[in-house]
Enzyme design. Structure first.
Site, PDB file in Angstrom:
ATOM      1  CG  HIS A   1      -8.011  -6.088  -2.479  1.00  0.00           C
ATOM      2  ND1 HIS A   1      -8.011  -6.768  -3.562  1.00  0.00           N
ATOM      3  CD2 HIS A   1      -9.312  -6.191  -1.847  1.00  0.00           C
ATOM      4  CE1 HIS A   1      -9.145  -7.485  -3.424  1.00  0.00           C
ATOM      5  NE2 HIS A   1     -10.005  -7.293  -2.510  1.00  0.00           N
TER       6      HIS A   1
ATOM      7  CG  HIS B   1      -2.254 -11.665  -8.073  1.00  0.00           C
ATOM      8  ND1 HIS B   1      -2.797 -12.668  -7.328  1.00  0.00           N
ATOM      9  CD2 HIS B   1      -3.437 -10.590  -8.245  1.00  0.00           C
ATOM     10  CE1 HIS B   1      -3.959 -12.657  -7.146  1.00  0.00           C
ATOM     11  NE2 HIS B   1      -4.514 -11.377  -7.705  1.00  0.00           N
TER      12      HIS B   1
ATOM     13  CG  ASP C   1      -6.464  -3.362  -9.805  1.00  0.00           C
ATOM     14  OD1 ASP C   1      -7.733  -3.451 -10.079  1.00  0.00           O
ATOM     15  OD2 ASP C   1      -6.256  -3.788  -8.749  1.00  0.00           O
TER      16      ASP C   1
HETATM   17  N1  ACO Z   1       6.172  -3.043  -6.955  1.00  0.00           N
HETATM   18  C1  ACO Z   1       7.290  -2.999  -6.152  1.00  0.00           C
HETATM   19  N2  ACO Z   1       7.513  -4.221  -5.367  1.00  0.00           N
HETATM   20  C2  ACO Z   1       6.693  -5.049  -5.362  1.00  0.00           C
HETATM   21  C3  ACO Z   1       5.697  -5.057  -6.306  1.00  0.00           C
HETATM   22  C4  ACO Z   1       5.284  -4.124  -7.024  1.00  0.00           C
HETATM   23  N3  ACO Z   1       4.268  -3.896  -7.737  1.00  0.00           N
HETATM   24  N4  ACO Z   1       5.069  -6.405  -6.161  1.00  0.00           N
HETATM   25  C5  ACO Z   1       5.762  -7.002  -5.288  1.00  0.00           C
HETATM   26  N5  ACO Z   1       6.699  -6.443  -4.688  1.00  0.00           N
HETATM   27  C6  ACO Z   1       7.559  -6.887  -4.109  1.00  0.00           C
HETATM   28  C7  ACO Z   1       7.080  -7.230  -2.597  1.00  0.00           C
HETATM   29  O1  ACO Z   1       6.774  -5.908  -1.712  1.00  0.00           O
HETATM   30  C8  ACO Z   1       7.930  -8.120  -1.916  1.00  0.00           C
HETATM   31  O2  ACO Z   1       9.161  -7.207  -1.453  1.00  0.00           O
HETATM   32  P1  ACO Z   1       9.838  -7.952  -0.295  1.00  0.00           P
HETATM   33  O3  ACO Z   1      10.543  -9.359  -0.579  1.00  0.00           O
HETATM   34  O4  ACO Z   1      11.128  -6.992  -0.101  1.00  0.00           O
HETATM   35  O5  ACO Z   1       9.093  -8.120   0.897  1.00  0.00           O
HETATM   36  C9  ACO Z   1       8.372  -8.915  -3.082  1.00  0.00           C
HETATM   37  O6  ACO Z   1       8.019  -8.124  -4.330  1.00  0.00           O
HETATM   38  C10 ACO Z   1       7.812  -9.972  -3.642  1.00  0.00           C
HETATM   39  O7  ACO Z   1       6.420  -9.899  -3.671  1.00  0.00           O
HETATM   40  P2  ACO Z   1       5.395 -11.093  -3.760  1.00  0.00           P
HETATM   41  O8  ACO Z   1       5.420 -12.059  -2.720  1.00  0.00           O
HETATM   42  O9  ACO Z   1       5.527 -11.559  -5.203  1.00  0.00           O
HETATM   43  O10 ACO Z   1       4.120 -10.420  -3.802  1.00  0.00           O
HETATM   44  P3  ACO Z   1       3.151 -10.046  -2.299  1.00  0.00           P
HETATM   45  O11 ACO Z   1       2.268 -11.135  -2.031  1.00  0.00           O
HETATM   46  O12 ACO Z   1       4.098  -9.599  -1.198  1.00  0.00           O
HETATM   47  O13 ACO Z   1       2.437  -8.855  -2.961  1.00  0.00           O
HETATM   48  C11 ACO Z   1       0.731  -7.280  -4.040  1.00  0.00           C
HETATM   49  C12 ACO Z   1       1.180  -8.862  -3.525  1.00  0.00           C
HETATM   50  C13 ACO Z   1       0.623  -6.925  -2.659  1.00  0.00           C
HETATM   51  C14 ACO Z   1      -0.525  -7.452  -4.843  1.00  0.00           C
HETATM   52  C15 ACO Z   1       2.081  -6.603  -4.607  1.00  0.00           C
HETATM   53  O14 ACO Z   1       2.396  -7.138  -5.650  1.00  0.00           O
HETATM   54  C16 ACO Z   1       1.784  -5.350  -4.611  1.00  0.00           C
HETATM   55  O15 ACO Z   1       1.869  -4.413  -3.890  1.00  0.00           O
HETATM   56  N6  ACO Z   1       1.326  -4.738  -5.950  1.00  0.00           N
HETATM   57  C17 ACO Z   1       1.182  -3.328  -6.396  1.00  0.00           C
HETATM   58  C18 ACO Z   1      -0.308  -3.064  -5.874  1.00  0.00           C
HETATM   59  C19 ACO Z   1      -1.267  -3.758  -6.759  1.00  0.00           C
HETATM   60  O16 ACO Z   1      -1.420  -3.566  -8.017  1.00  0.00           O
HETATM   61  N7  ACO Z   1      -2.274  -4.408  -6.100  1.00  0.00           N
HETATM   62  C20 ACO Z   1      -3.628  -4.987  -6.672  1.00  0.00           C
HETATM   63  C21 ACO Z   1      -3.539  -6.573  -6.584  1.00  0.00           C
HETATM   64  S1  ACO Z   1      -4.696  -7.243  -7.622  1.00  0.00           S
HETATM   65  C22 ACO Z   1      -6.073  -7.108  -6.544  1.00  0.00           C
HETATM   66  O17 ACO Z   1      -5.914  -6.947  -5.431  1.00  0.00           O
HETATM   67  C23 ACO Z   1      -7.284  -6.587  -7.278  1.00  0.00           C
END
Ligand code: ACO
Length: 392
Positions: A224, A263, A320
């Protein structure tokens, strides 16, 4: 016993738990609105103080209302001496988000009306907290560096005053202006994790301070708000455009995360990232150090391609991603990025607490209490027979 045959909505994705009038995130269209107004219009045309009025008092302020809310925020900036004394007892290497979370209940301790759950009192506490949390974050940064906290300057707006209290000198106009945009952009985002934490706590009729302290803890996590600090750490670890390919390959091959990308709701792009990126570019040019912006752009492009190849889905920078290089150019240390997020988002949290507790007929307050699927032990078809301590 709870029904174990219920459908499990892991992470509550797509589950609507309440109505809200505060904001709307359209994940497919990549749109964000605060009380009906698109973020693209608000970001460079409003002050953070106007956004606080919009979120807490449900309308953009007219001139008199803006003067009044500004006066109230300025009057509330000073934090109790006992809190400053307590901060001075904490280890210099304490995590700034832990310091913020510790400080909120201490403000409650100093407020004789903390526990009165009425809308007027909630609005009063909300404005007080919005004003004070910036002072706490800046004071902690000074204290951990063995410097005296800088008292707030009533002549500065919320954004410029925070930078002043942190550095002890006034920020350049462009920096203060861009920082105001950052505060506007981070102020509210519907039922994100920390806001949901705040609302869930508020649903028990706990007071405003309790809800905000819980939200701070929720925001600190790296999935987050904590991601902005991690983005800067990632950029510093990669340190050169030439090393980006290897970094991405390694992260994706080992199941790691590319911080600041992806996201839970935006699936075609986060509008806030599109506003933040040009500001990072400009400050990179002004400071003569475009490296961190340039690396971010390349990381975005290459990360997108590699992610599409690996997972078959598109990924975009979230709020972010470019805020990391932007805050770095503003002279904010990386471990204060998440507290900076908190000093803005507190406007959204407090608005949601008020809506949760006093939302009106279409948002009847209910205690959140989800179900769970028990997958633990039974001893055969029966529940386990209790065994006294001496016989185990
Ligand atoms: N790097 C690597 N893998 C990723 C990333 C990433 N940045 N984002 C999504 N994925 C992966 C997920 O783990 C998931 O993998 P799986 O199918 O093997 O389980 C797949 O891609 C699909 O993900 P989504 O359904 O599109 O996104 P999800 O809702 O699971 O996750 C999240 C959203 C937690 C924000 C994710 O994109 C992430 O971890 N990003 C990096 C951390 C980050 O930047 N957080 C800030 C978010 S904005 C905020 O809160 C202010």
């Amino acid at each position: 016993m709870e029904d174990s045959k219920k459908i499990i909505n892991t992470g509550l994705r797509g589950v609507t738990v309440a109505s809200t009038r505060i904001s709307h995130v359209d994940g497919e269209a990549g749109k964000l609105i605060y009380r009906g107004y698109p973020i693209f219009d608000l970001s460079d045309k409003t002050s953070y103080e106007e956004i606080v009025h919009l979120l807490l008092h449900e309308s953009l302020p007219d001139e008199q209302q803006l003067i009044a809310i500004n006066d109230r925020l300025v009057a509330n900036r000073t934090i109790p001496e006992s809190l400053i004394a307590a901060l001075k007892t904490q280890p210099d290497n304490a995590l700034p988000m832990d310091i913020l979370q510790t400080a909120i209940p201490m403000l409650a301790n100093n407020d004789p009306n903390a526990a009165e759950v009425t809308i007027e009192n909630a609005q009063r506490i909300a404005e007080s907290l919005i004003a004070k949390i910036a002072t706490i974050a800046a004071a902690w940064h000074r204290i951990r560096n063995h410097l005296e906290p800088v008292p707030p300057d009533p002549g500065l707006d919320h954004a410029a005053n925070f930078l002043y209290m942190m550095n002890g000198k006034k920020a350049e106009d462009v920096t203060a202006r861009f920082f105001n945009v950052c505060l506007v952009l981070h102020a509210e985002h519907s039922f994100n994790a920390s806001t949901f934490s705040a609302r869930q706590i508020a649903s028990t009729r706990a007071h405003m301070y309790a809800s905000v302290a819980g939200a701070v803890g929720s925001l600190s996590g790296e999935l987050h708000g904590g991601a902005n600090t991690r983005v800067m750490q990632m950029l510093e670890k990669i340190n050169s455009i030439n090393a980006i390919d290897d970094y991405i390959t390694n992260v994706l091959d080992t199941g790691g995360k590319l911080m600041g990308l992806g996201h839970a709701v935006y699936k075609t792009g986060d509008p806030r990232a599109r506003i933040l990126a040009p500001m990072s570019r400009q400050l990179g040019e002004i400071t003569g150090n475009p490296k961190w912006y340039d690396m971010s752009v390349t990381l975005e492009e290459k990360g997108k391609k590699a992610f599409k190849k690996k997972k078959g889905i598109d990924i975009y920078p979230n709020v972010d991603f470019y805020s990391a290089s932007l805050y770095h150019y503003m002279g904010i240390p990386a471990d204060l990025f998440t507290p900076v997020f908190a000093i803005s988002r507190i406007a959204g949290w407090t608005a949601h607490v008020i809506e949760e507790q006093f939302g009106g007929a279409d948002a009847k307050p209910v205690l959140y209490r989800p179900a769970s699927d028990y997958i633990g032990e039974y001893c055969g078809p029966e529940e386990c027979a209790f065994v006294p301590l001496d016989d185990r």
